[in-house]
Design an enzyme around this catalytic site. Structure first.
Site, PDB file in Angstrom:
ATOM      1  N   LYS A  11      23.044 -22.414 -18.450  1.00 21.31           N
ATOM      2  CA  LYS A  11      22.873 -23.339 -19.712  1.00 21.31           C
ATOM      3  C   LYS A  11      23.450 -24.717 -19.528  1.00 21.31           C
ATOM      4  CE  LYS A  11      22.077 -19.449 -22.905  1.00 21.31           C
ATOM      5  NZ  LYS A  11      22.582 -18.787 -24.028  1.00 21.31           N
ATOM      6  N   TYR A  51      13.138 -20.041 -27.139  1.00 23.40           N
ATOM      7  CA  TYR A  51      13.519 -19.198 -28.150  1.00 23.40           C
ATOM      8  C   TYR A  51      12.947 -18.844 -29.480  1.00 23.40           C
ATOM      9  CZ  TYR A  51      17.924 -19.112 -25.587  1.00 23.40           C
ATOM     10  OH  TYR A  51      18.939 -18.944 -24.556  1.00 23.40           O
ATOM     11  N   PHE A  59      21.133 -19.610 -36.580  1.00 26.77           N
ATOM     12  CA  PHE A  59      21.637 -20.467 -35.474  1.00 26.77           C
ATOM     13  C   PHE A  59      20.577 -20.919 -34.558  1.00 26.77           C
ATOM     14  CE2 PHE A  59      21.134 -15.853 -33.937  1.00 26.77           C
ATOM     15  CZ  PHE A  59      20.400 -15.944 -32.578  1.00 26.77           C
ATOM     16  N   ARG A  87      21.934  -8.402 -16.743  1.00 27.99           N
ATOM     17  CA  ARG A  87      22.658  -8.257 -18.095  1.00 27.99           C
ATOM     18  C   ARG A  87      24.142  -8.005 -18.059  1.00 27.99           C
ATOM     19  NH1 ARG A  87      20.010 -10.843 -22.458  1.00 27.99           N
ATOM     20  NH2 ARG A  87      21.547  -9.438 -23.921  1.00 27.99           N
ATOM     21  N   THR A  93      26.785 -11.151 -25.285  1.00 27.91           N
ATOM     22  CA  THR A  93      26.500 -12.499 -25.823  1.00 27.91           C
ATOM     23  C   THR A  93      27.786 -13.253 -25.947  1.00 27.91           C
ATOM     24  OG1 THR A  93      24.395 -11.369 -26.793  1.00 27.91           O
ATOM     25  CG2 THR A  93      24.946 -13.613 -27.506  1.00 27.91           C
ATOM     26  N   ARG A 104      29.806 -14.217 -18.540  1.00 26.53           N
ATOM     27  CA  ARG A 104      30.261 -15.038 -19.978  1.00 26.53           C
ATOM     28  C   ARG A 104      31.776 -14.760 -20.181  1.00 26.53           C
ATOM     29  NH1 ARG A 104      24.629 -12.920 -22.980  1.00 26.53           N
ATOM     30  NH2 ARG A 104      23.776 -14.942 -22.858  1.00 26.53           N
ATOM     31  N   ASN A 114      27.437 -19.967 -24.356  1.00 32.21           N
ATOM     32  CA  ASN A 114      27.814 -18.822 -23.387  1.00 32.21           C
ATOM     33  C   ASN A 114      27.147 -18.961 -21.825  1.00 32.21           C
ATOM     34  OD1 ASN A 114      25.228 -18.276 -23.835  1.00 32.21           O
ATOM     35  ND2 ASN A 114      25.515 -16.298 -25.016  1.00 32.21           N
ATOM     36  N   HIS A 117      21.644 -17.502 -19.613  1.00 34.89           N
ATOM     37  CA  HIS A 117      20.568 -16.801 -20.156  1.00 34.89           C
ATOM     38  C   HIS A 117      20.203 -15.360 -19.178  1.00 34.89           C
ATOM     39  CE1 HIS A 117      16.764 -15.423 -22.549  1.00 34.89           C
ATOM     40  NE2 HIS A 117      16.519 -15.280 -21.183  1.00 34.89           N
ATOM     41  N   GLU A 128       9.113 -15.023 -20.036  1.00 36.99           N
ATOM     42  CA  GLU A 128       9.984 -16.189 -19.682  1.00 36.99           C
ATOM     43  C   GLU A 128       9.697 -16.919 -18.381  1.00 36.99           C
ATOM     44  OE1 GLU A 128      13.491 -14.444 -22.729  1.00 36.99           O
ATOM     45  OE2 GLU A 128      14.064 -14.355 -20.481  1.00 36.99           O
TER      46      GLU A 128
HETATM   47  N1  UDP Z   1      23.369 -17.199 -30.339  1.00 33.20           N
HETATM   48  C1  UDP Z   1      23.917 -18.015 -31.184  1.00 33.20           C
HETATM   49  N2  UDP Z   1      24.741 -17.239 -32.326  1.00 33.20           N
HETATM   50  C2  UDP Z   1      24.472 -15.939 -32.581  1.00 33.20           C
HETATM   51  C3  UDP Z   1      23.732 -15.147 -31.618  1.00 33.20           C
HETATM   52  C4  UDP Z   1      23.170 -15.763 -30.505  1.00 33.20           C
HETATM   53  O1  UDP Z   1      24.524 -19.379 -30.998  1.00 33.20           O
HETATM   54  O2  UDP Z   1      24.875 -15.559 -33.419  1.00 33.20           O
HETATM   55  C5  UDP Z   1      22.778 -18.061 -29.206  1.00 33.20           C
HETATM   56  C6  UDP Z   1      23.642 -17.725 -27.788  1.00 33.20           C
HETATM   57  O3  UDP Z   1      23.465 -18.746 -27.015  1.00 33.20           O
HETATM   58  C7  UDP Z   1      22.621 -16.735 -27.307  1.00 33.20           C
HETATM   59  C8  UDP Z   1      21.255 -16.963 -27.627  1.00 33.20           C
HETATM   60  O4  UDP Z   1      21.466 -17.593 -28.834  1.00 33.20           O
HETATM   61  O5  UDP Z   1      22.743 -16.353 -25.776  1.00 33.20           O
HETATM   62  C9  UDP Z   1      20.275 -15.884 -27.729  1.00 33.20           C
HETATM   63  O6  UDP Z   1      20.729 -15.075 -28.463  1.00 33.20           O
HETATM   64  P1  UDP Z   1      20.442 -13.541 -28.006  1.00 33.20           P
HETATM   65  O7  UDP Z   1      20.978 -12.368 -29.111  1.00 33.20           O
HETATM   66  O8  UDP Z   1      19.085 -13.063 -27.518  1.00 33.20           O
HETATM   67  O9  UDP Z   1      21.645 -13.141 -27.053  1.00 33.20           O
HETATM   68  P2  UDP Z   1      21.472 -12.897 -25.314  1.00 33.20           P
HETATM   69  O10 UDP Z   1      20.211 -12.213 -25.004  1.00 33.20           O
HETATM   70  O11 UDP Z   1      21.452 -14.331 -24.824  1.00 33.20           O
HETATM   71  O12 UDP Z   1      22.651 -12.189 -25.029  1.00 33.20           O
HETATM   72 MG    MG Z   2      18.245 -12.684 -25.661  1.00 36.64          MG
END
Ligand code: UDP
Ligand code: MG
Length: 142
Positions: A11, A51, A59, A87, A93, A104, A114, A117, A128
């Site tokens: 990112k 997204y 958010f 993952r 996250t 992360r 973070n 992705h 994706e």
């Molecule tokens: N994100 C955020 N605030 C939140 C949760 C997620 O800004 O409370 C952002 C963060 O960059 C995250 C992305 O949105 O990686 C997608 O969220 P997701 O829940 O899918 O998390 P991921 O799969 O990336 O762990």
């Molecule tokens: Mg996700």
């Protein structure tokens, strides 16, 4: 376990801090081979489409602002159990809650910024990958 492909993004926060090499090295030294990659400065349309599943979340706007703030590196990783394995290498996250020595935990700046992705399931990985790559962009033979 099967050989899978997953979609990954380094990112904008991580590209900005010149962490591309360090993060790619985590993948390559942990059995995830890079089979496609491209640097992209996402348009708002691309970020919002990518997204879309989060569009009702509070958010969402801030996330899309961030994802369009500078270039990212989009890639496809291939390996045993690649989706879950990536993952695990990424960590939770929120970098503050991610296990030690995950990407992360080591590089993420905040819950939003973070650094990486990774797809969360086979169906999302396929969607994706198709969002950013054509079949002819993928090179898994070595
Ligand atoms: N994100 C955020 N605030 C939140 C949760 C997620 O800004 O409370 C952002 C963060 O960059 C995250 C992305 O949105 O990686 C997608 O969220 P997701 O829940 O899918 O998390 P991921 O799969 O990336 O762990
Ligand atoms: Mg996700």
């Amino acid at each position: 376990m099967a050989i899978e492909r997953t979609f990954s993004i380094i990112k904008p926060d991580a590209v900005k801090r010149d962490l591309i090499g360090k993060i790619c090295s985590r993948f390559e030294t942990n059995g995830l081979r890079i089979v496609a990659m491209r640097m992209v400065h996402m348009s708002r349309r691309e970020a919002e489409g990518f997204y879309a599943v989060h569009r009702e979340r509070p958010f969402f706007k801030s996330l899309c602002d961030y994802m369009t703030s500078g270039p990212s590196l989009v890639m496809i990783l291939e390996g045993e159990d690649a989706i879950a394995h990536n993952r695990k290498l990424m960590g939770a996250t929120d970098p503050a809650k991610a296990d030690k020595e995950t990407i992360r935990a080591d590089f993420g700046e905040s819950l939003e910024r973070n650094s990486v992705h990774g797809s969360d399931a086979p169906a999302t990985a396929a969607t994706e990958i198709a969002w950013f790559f054509a079949a002819s962009d993928i090179h898994s033979a070595r």
